[in-house]
Design a protein around this motif. Structure first.
Motif, PDB file in Angstrom:
ATOM      1  N   MET A   1       0.847  -1.180   0.000  1.00 41.41           N
ATOM      2  CA  MET A   1       0.000   0.000   0.000  1.00 41.41           C
ATOM      3  C   MET A   1       0.884   1.233   0.000  1.00 41.41           C
ATOM      4  SD  MET A   1      -2.806   1.046   2.826  1.00 41.41           S
ATOM      5  CE  MET A   1      -2.369   2.577   3.569  1.00 41.41           C
ATOM      6  N   SER A   2       0.573   2.193  -0.843  1.00 37.50           N
ATOM      7  CA  SER A   2       1.338   3.435  -0.833  1.00 37.50           C
ATOM      8  C   SER A   2       0.428   4.585  -0.415  1.00 37.50           C
ATOM      9  CB  SER A   2       1.948   3.706  -2.207  1.00 37.50           C
ATOM     10  OG  SER A   2       0.932   3.912  -3.160  1.00 37.50           O
ATOM     11  N   ALA A   3       1.022   5.547   0.222  1.00 37.12           N
ATOM     12  CA  ALA A   3       0.265   6.695   0.716  1.00 37.12           C
ATOM     13  C   ALA A   3       0.015   7.692  -0.407  1.00 37.12           C
ATOM     14  CB  ALA A   3       1.034   7.362   1.848  1.00 37.12           C
ATOM     15  N   SER A   4      -1.061   8.403  -0.298  1.00 33.98           N
ATOM     16  CA  SER A   4      -1.402   9.445  -1.258  1.00 33.98           C
ATOM     17  C   SER A   4      -0.695  10.737  -0.890  1.00 33.98           C
ATOM     18  CB  SER A   4      -2.917   9.672  -1.234  1.00 33.98           C
ATOM     19  OG  SER A   4      -3.250  10.866  -1.887  1.00 33.98           O
ATOM     20  N   ALA A   5      -0.319  11.518  -1.906  1.00 30.55           N
ATOM     21  CA  ALA A   5       0.318  12.805  -1.663  1.00 30.55           C
ATOM     22  C   ALA A   5      -0.704  13.894  -1.347  1.00 30.55           C
ATOM     23  CB  ALA A   5       1.162  13.215  -2.862  1.00 30.55           C
ATOM     24  N   ALA A   6      -1.993  13.589  -1.484  1.00 31.47           N
ATOM     25  CA  ALA A   6      -3.017  14.583  -1.159  1.00 31.47           C
ATOM     26  C   ALA A   6      -3.065  14.787   0.353  1.00 31.47           C
ATOM     27  CB  ALA A   6      -4.376  14.116  -1.665  1.00 31.47           C
ATOM     28  N   MET A   7      -3.129  16.031   0.766  1.00 32.36           N
ATOM     29  CA  MET A   7      -3.188  16.345   2.195  1.00 32.36           C
ATOM     30  C   MET A   7      -4.548  15.898   2.734  1.00 32.36           C
ATOM     31  SD  MET A   7      -1.310  17.875   4.610  1.00 32.36           S
ATOM     32  CE  MET A   7      -0.218  18.909   3.677  1.00 32.36           C
ATOM     33  N   PRO A   8      -4.568  15.054   3.761  1.00 32.43           N
ATOM     34  CA  PRO A   8      -5.843  14.605   4.331  1.00 32.43           C
ATOM     35  C   PRO A   8      -6.668  15.790   4.846  1.00 32.43           C
ATOM     36  CG  PRO A   8      -4.007  13.342   5.211  1.00 32.43           C
ATOM     37  CD  PRO A   8      -3.426  14.493   4.452  1.00 32.43           C
ATOM     38  N   TYR A   9      -7.962  15.701   4.723  1.00 32.54           N
ATOM     39  CA  TYR A   9      -8.839  16.805   5.105  1.00 32.54           C
ATOM     40  C   TYR A   9      -8.732  17.150   6.584  1.00 32.54           C
ATOM     41  CZ  TYR A   9     -12.060  13.597   7.386  1.00 32.54           C
ATOM     42  OH  TYR A   9     -12.599  12.679   8.245  1.00 32.54           O
ATOM     43  N   PHE A  10      -8.378  16.197   7.421  1.00 32.38           N
ATOM     44  CA  PHE A  10      -8.371  16.414   8.863  1.00 32.38           C
ATOM     45  C   PHE A  10      -7.013  16.862   9.404  1.00 32.38           C
ATOM     46  CE2 PHE A  10      -7.433  12.025   7.949  1.00 32.38           C
ATOM     47  CZ  PHE A  10      -6.334  11.753   8.749  1.00 32.38           C
ATOM     48  N   CYS A  86       3.879   3.858   9.859  1.00 32.73           N
ATOM     49  CA  CYS A  86       4.393   2.521   9.531  1.00 32.73           C
ATOM     50  C   CYS A  86       4.101   1.614  10.719  1.00 32.73           C
ATOM     51  CB  CYS A  86       5.897   2.586   9.287  1.00 32.73           C
ATOM     52  SG  CYS A  86       6.370   3.648   7.916  1.00 32.73           S
ATOM     53  N   LEU A  87       3.702   0.393  10.470  1.00 34.56           N
ATOM     54  CA  LEU A  87       3.363  -0.509  11.567  1.00 34.56           C
ATOM     55  C   LEU A  87       4.605  -1.025  12.273  1.00 34.56           C
ATOM     56  CD1 LEU A  87       0.375  -2.490  10.037  1.00 34.56           C
ATOM     57  CD2 LEU A  87       0.357  -0.410  11.432  1.00 34.56           C
ATOM     58  N   HIS A  88       5.623  -1.401  11.501  1.00 35.41           N
ATOM     59  CA  HIS A  88       6.860  -1.928  12.076  1.00 35.41           C
ATOM     60  C   HIS A  88       8.044  -1.312  11.338  1.00 35.41           C
ATOM     61  CE1 HIS A  88       4.541  -4.948  14.230  1.00 35.41           C
ATOM     62  NE2 HIS A  88       3.941  -5.248  13.089  1.00 35.41           N
ATOM     63  N   ILE A  89       9.118  -1.062  12.056  1.00 41.21           N
ATOM     64  CA  ILE A  89      10.350  -0.529  11.472  1.00 41.21           C
ATOM     65  C   ILE A  89      11.520  -1.293  12.076  1.00 41.21           C
ATOM     66  CG2 ILE A  89      11.846   1.489  11.229  1.00 41.21           C
ATOM     67  CD1 ILE A  89       9.338   3.252  11.568  1.00 41.21           C
ATOM     68  N   LYS A  93      16.466   0.273   9.026  1.00 41.16           N
ATOM     69  CA  LYS A  93      15.723   1.050   8.031  1.00 41.16           C
ATOM     70  C   LYS A  93      15.287   2.398   8.600  1.00 41.16           C
ATOM     71  CE  LYS A  93      14.981  -2.325   4.936  1.00 41.16           C
ATOM     72  NZ  LYS A  93      15.733  -2.452   3.762  1.00 41.16           N
ATOM     73  N   GLY A  94      15.389   3.415   7.785  1.00 40.03           N
ATOM     74  CA  GLY A  94      14.814   4.713   8.085  1.00 40.03           C
ATOM     75  C   GLY A  94      15.478   5.483   9.211  1.00 40.03           C
ATOM     76  N   VAL A  95      14.952   6.662   9.432  1.00 47.64           N
ATOM     77  CA  VAL A  95      15.472   7.568  10.454  1.00 47.64           C
ATOM     78  C   VAL A  95      15.151   7.027  11.848  1.00 47.64           C
ATOM     79  CG1 VAL A  95      15.450   9.944  11.299  1.00 47.64           C
ATOM     80  CG2 VAL A  95      15.215   9.504   8.844  1.00 47.64           C
ATOM     81  N   CYS A  96      13.972   6.460  12.032  1.00 52.46           N
ATOM     82  CA  CYS A  96      13.618   5.877  13.332  1.00 52.46           C
ATOM     83  C   CYS A  96      14.524   4.706  13.673  1.00 52.46           C
ATOM     84  CB  CYS A  96      12.151   5.450  13.355  1.00 52.46           C
ATOM     85  SG  CYS A  96      10.990   6.820  13.339  1.00 52.46           S
ATOM     86  N   GLY A  97      14.780   3.847  12.680  1.00 55.90           N
ATOM     87  CA  GLY A  97      15.681   2.727  12.900  1.00 55.90           C
ATOM     88  C   GLY A  97      17.083   3.186  13.267  1.00 55.90           C
ATOM     89  N   ARG A  98      17.563   4.232  12.596  1.00 57.78           N
ATOM     90  CA  ARG A  98      18.899   4.769  12.903  1.00 57.78           C
ATOM     91  C   ARG A  98      18.940   5.353  14.310  1.00 57.78           C
ATOM     92  NH1 ARG A  98      20.947   8.896   8.733  1.00 57.78           N
ATOM     93  NH2 ARG A  98      18.917   9.588   9.338  1.00 57.78           N
ATOM     94  N   GLY A 117      13.478   4.093   1.340  1.00 57.45           N
ATOM     95  CA  GLY A 117      13.432   2.663   1.576  1.00 57.45           C
ATOM     96  C   GLY A 117      14.547   2.157   2.475  1.00 57.45           C
ATOM     97  N   THR A 118      15.656   2.875   2.499  1.00 61.66           N
ATOM     98  CA  THR A 118      16.758   2.485   3.397  1.00 61.66           C
ATOM     99  C   THR A 118      17.026   3.573   4.420  1.00 61.66           C
ATOM    100  OG1 THR A 118      18.369   3.300   1.783  1.00 61.66           O
ATOM    101  CG2 THR A 118      17.895   0.930   1.762  1.00 61.66           C
ATOM    102  N   ASP A 119      17.408   4.775   3.968  1.00 64.78           N
ATOM    103  CA  ASP A 119      17.692   5.880   4.884  1.00 64.78           C
ATOM    104  C   ASP A 119      16.418   6.555   5.381  1.00 64.78           C
ATOM    105  OD1 ASP A 119      20.397   5.428   4.525  1.00 64.78           O
ATOM    106  OD2 ASP A 119      20.571   6.916   2.924  1.00 64.78           O
ATOM    107  N   HIS A 120      15.360   6.472   4.597  1.00 64.59           N
ATOM    108  CA  HIS A 120      14.077   7.059   4.972  1.00 64.59           C
ATOM    109  C   HIS A 120      12.956   6.151   4.508  1.00 64.59           C
ATOM    110  CE1 HIS A 120      10.570   9.875   4.548  1.00 64.59           C
ATOM    111  NE2 HIS A 120      10.962  10.128   5.763  1.00 64.59           N
ATOM    112  N   ILE A 121      11.936   5.993   5.351  1.00 60.46           N
ATOM    113  CA  ILE A 121      10.755   5.221   4.992  1.00 60.46           C
ATOM    114  C   ILE A 121       9.615   6.216   4.814  1.00 60.46           C
ATOM    115  CG2 ILE A 121       9.154   3.400   5.675  1.00 60.46           C
ATOM    116  CD1 ILE A 121      11.409   2.419   7.589  1.00 60.46           C
ATOM    117  N   ALA A 122       9.116   6.327   3.610  1.00 58.98           N
ATOM    118  CA  ALA A 122       8.081   7.312   3.306  1.00 58.98           C
ATOM    119  C   ALA A 122       6.698   6.768   3.655  1.00 58.98           C
ATOM    120  CB  ALA A 122       8.149   7.718   1.847  1.00 58.98           C
ATOM    121  N   CYS A 123       6.350   6.830   4.934  1.00 50.62           N
ATOM    122  CA  CYS A 123       5.001   6.417   5.353  1.00 50.62           C
ATOM    123  C   CYS A 123       3.967   7.398   4.816  1.00 50.62           C
ATOM    124  CB  CYS A 123       4.913   6.357   6.881  1.00 50.62           C
ATOM    125  SG  CYS A 123       6.026   5.178   7.632  1.00 50.62           S
TER     126      CYS A 123
END
Length: 172
Positions: A1-10, A86-89, A93-98, A117-123
């Motif tokens: 599943m990929s996230a949409s670039a549209a800003m959520p209404y909320f 993201c559910l699991h990191i 992987k990513g900034v959180c993992g680092r 995908g490696t240095d950053h995970i685009a949730c």
């Protein structure tokens, strides 16, 4: 599943603050957090309250939440506010993992400049800058990382680092 670039209404787009306004906002937020958490011992309630109040006081917070240590080298999403996290990191992987791996605060002025995908995970593609602070328990062991994203580049600096590291140490 990929996230949409549209800003959520909320969700409101981020609004950066200058150093003076940022410092004042943190001072007010920390007083509110301390008042609400006085005597509280439950870590989940502490995390949820911190998310709510920091997102309320700091207008450049787009996504705010905790990834809790689950297993040897994995984080799982904990309390948060914002779009789907993201559910699991894994720690590799990513900034959180680092941040978890190095047990050191990470400030990223432009997440889109990192290797995806490696240095950053685009949730969420709307996240443009990020700070991640390791959270340690009373015994000094890592229990979580605290992650904040903004829709603007360069939202986070040493002011954020100072206040967030202090807050995590005082509360946990």
């Amino acid at each position: 599943m990929s996230a949409s670039a549209a800003m959520p209404y909320f969700i409101k787009p981020s609004v950066n603050l200058d150093r003076s306004a940022k410092t004042e906002a943190y001072e007010q937020a920390l007083m509110a957090i301390q008042a609400n958490l006085e005597g509280e011992t439950d870590a989940t309630l502490k995390m949820a309250t911190i998310n709510c109040l920091l997102k309320t006081y700091l207008p450049y917070y787009y996504w705010v939440g905790f990834y809790v240590k689950s297993g040897e080298r994995r984080l799982s999403v904990g309390p948060y506010q914002g779009t789907l996290g993201c559910l699991h990191i894994s720690y590799d992987k990513g900034v959180c993992g680092r941040a978890a791996r190095e047990e050191k605060t990470q400030i990223v002025p432009d997440t889109h400049a990192l290797q995806q995908g490696t240095d950053h995970i685009a949730c969420d593609p709307n996240s443009r800058s990020e700070i991640v602070v390791p959270v340690f328990g009373k015994d000094g062991a890592l229990i979580a990382v605290f992650d904040v994203d903004s829709t603007l580049n360069n939202s986070f600096d040493e002011v954020d680092q100072k206040y967030l590291e202090r807050l995590m140490k005082e509360v946990f």
